[in-house]
Enzyme design. Sequence first.
Site, short mmCIF file in Angstrom:
data_model
loop_
_atom_site.label_atom_id
_atom_site.label_comp_id
_atom_site.label_asym_id
_atom_site.label_seq_id
_atom_site.Cartn_x
_atom_site.Cartn_y
_atom_site.Cartn_z
N SER B 132 0.84 -1.19 0.00
CA SER B 132 0.00 0.00 0.00
C SER B 132 0.89 1.25 0.00
O SER B 132 1.70 1.42 -0.89
CB SER B 132 -0.93 -0.08 1.22
OG SER B 132 -1.93 0.88 1.16
N HIS B 166 -4.11 -1.52 -4.48
CA HIS B 166 -5.50 -1.96 -4.20
C HIS B 166 -6.35 -1.80 -5.48
O HIS B 166 -7.48 -1.33 -5.42
CB HIS B 166 -6.13 -1.14 -3.08
CG HIS B 166 -5.31 -1.03 -1.83
ND1 HIS B 166 -4.81 -2.12 -1.17
CD2 HIS B 166 -4.90 0.06 -1.12
CE1 HIS B 166 -4.12 -1.71 -0.10
NE2 HIS B 166 -4.16 -0.40 -0.06
#
Lengths: 273, 248
Positions: B132, B166
Amino acid sequence: MPPEPGARRGGRVPTIFAMGGGGFTMEPGNPAFDDYVLTLAPAREPRICLLPTAGGDSEDQIRRFHATFDDQLCEPTHISLFPLGTRPIPLRDHLLAQDIIYVGGGSMINLLALWRAHELEEILREAWHAGIVLAGLSAGSMCWFEWGITKSAGRPQPTRGLGCLPGSNSVHYDGEPERRPCYLAAVAAGDIPAGWGVDDGAGLLFRGTRLAEVVASRPGVRAFRVHAVDGVAVEEAVEPRLLAARPHADRTTPLAVDELRALRAARLGFRRG
Amino acid sequence: MTRPRQIVAFGGGGFSMEAGNPHLDEYVLGLAGAAGRDRPKICFLPTASGDADHYIVRFYRHFPASRCESSHVSRSRRDCGTDDVRAHLLDQDLIYVGGGSVICLMGVLRAHRLDVALREAWEAGVVLCGLSAGSLCWFAEAMTGYHGASRPVEGIGLIPASNAVHYDKEAHRRPAYHTAVGGGMPGGYAVDDGAALHFVGESLARVVASRPDARAYRVDKVGGEVAEVPLPVDYLGAAAGPEPALAA
């Protein structure tokens, strides 16, 4: 109806309350500074917003803030910057609608870096000019001055603040004595301007850029005016006014706490957002 | 022997996102172990989370002392450990950057000059990885994190490309990334949760995945149009067939 953001409300004077240490995060059981902060804004039920940025938006700091202020006659909220991506908040609108912005302790270097990354520096200057009370301890005190003494990177070292207030500030003057030699040396050498060394439990109240009073949450603490005279740092102690202890069982408020809670629950807000 | 420069950038996954699925963490641990140390030195940077206590605890649970020499660097707390963070980072086999806010991460890294230290560590052959925000930070530019509007942000720039993470999570991520690349952001890599880009030097060497369906894409502006090309992915699970020596 909320006041227009940025407009100075009712002739409010720019106000900063800079604590060397103390308040709900450092003095559990001593409400002197927390009570004093609430009296600084001329609002019956002041809106007070915590910025726990310097502590990495620590859940513990946020929990203590709400445990302290949720039952008081005020409207407490907090803004966490780390989870902002998942829980967006209109930063400028929310901050400029406050009566008090309370900045928690932690890392001064991180605090300034994170404010810069989120373009909060200008918003906070705007808030100050608008007369929103800016209060804070430790990193949340030094950030308002031109310079502070940070331990964020290990050894104490000078670092720049926002510079709303001229001069420098070193906190925990009694509680973390390793800051003092660094502060005195930096002032003596002219690396940073003259300023204030402030003990835990002591706080400086500025109206505009003028020191209005020095207060204490407990006896025996002091603040020191620190400046250089012929290349030597000189400390002049200032005796603070000891804040009166809150009378026991006599915190009568016009509204019952339960009623206040019900009112709050009915409002839309960012609390515990 | 000089160690190659390596980065493993997870679109999402590892101990903090995929409880019970060890594939991506085992993969980076394997790379760290290749340096030859019995217990590789692994340092966790929980910076993007605000140095959240629970995140640090989970790191130590997943990288126990029996397998590696684990440490972390926190810049929000007083107990931040070592004074000389640069020397500490250079002494590692693997630096693992946690997830959270990439805007906060970059702000804190730069304020402490850790962006410079991480570049030095990379050049010295310390394996860099993260998920992330801990993926986005290695690239020249990145699309911000998680939920809500995604916007471009500048990373450390070790990999001269852009990154979106994501990618499978929310429908608006693809159009937002395509718009950014179409608007002048350098082309780059879009990565699903469970997929990871393994770079050797600045070149993509391999895409690995902890889940059979995790994908990664190369996204570029080609002749005024944004083109998205799926990349071949090696699933790290048992069904993938023969696995290189890493599992050993």
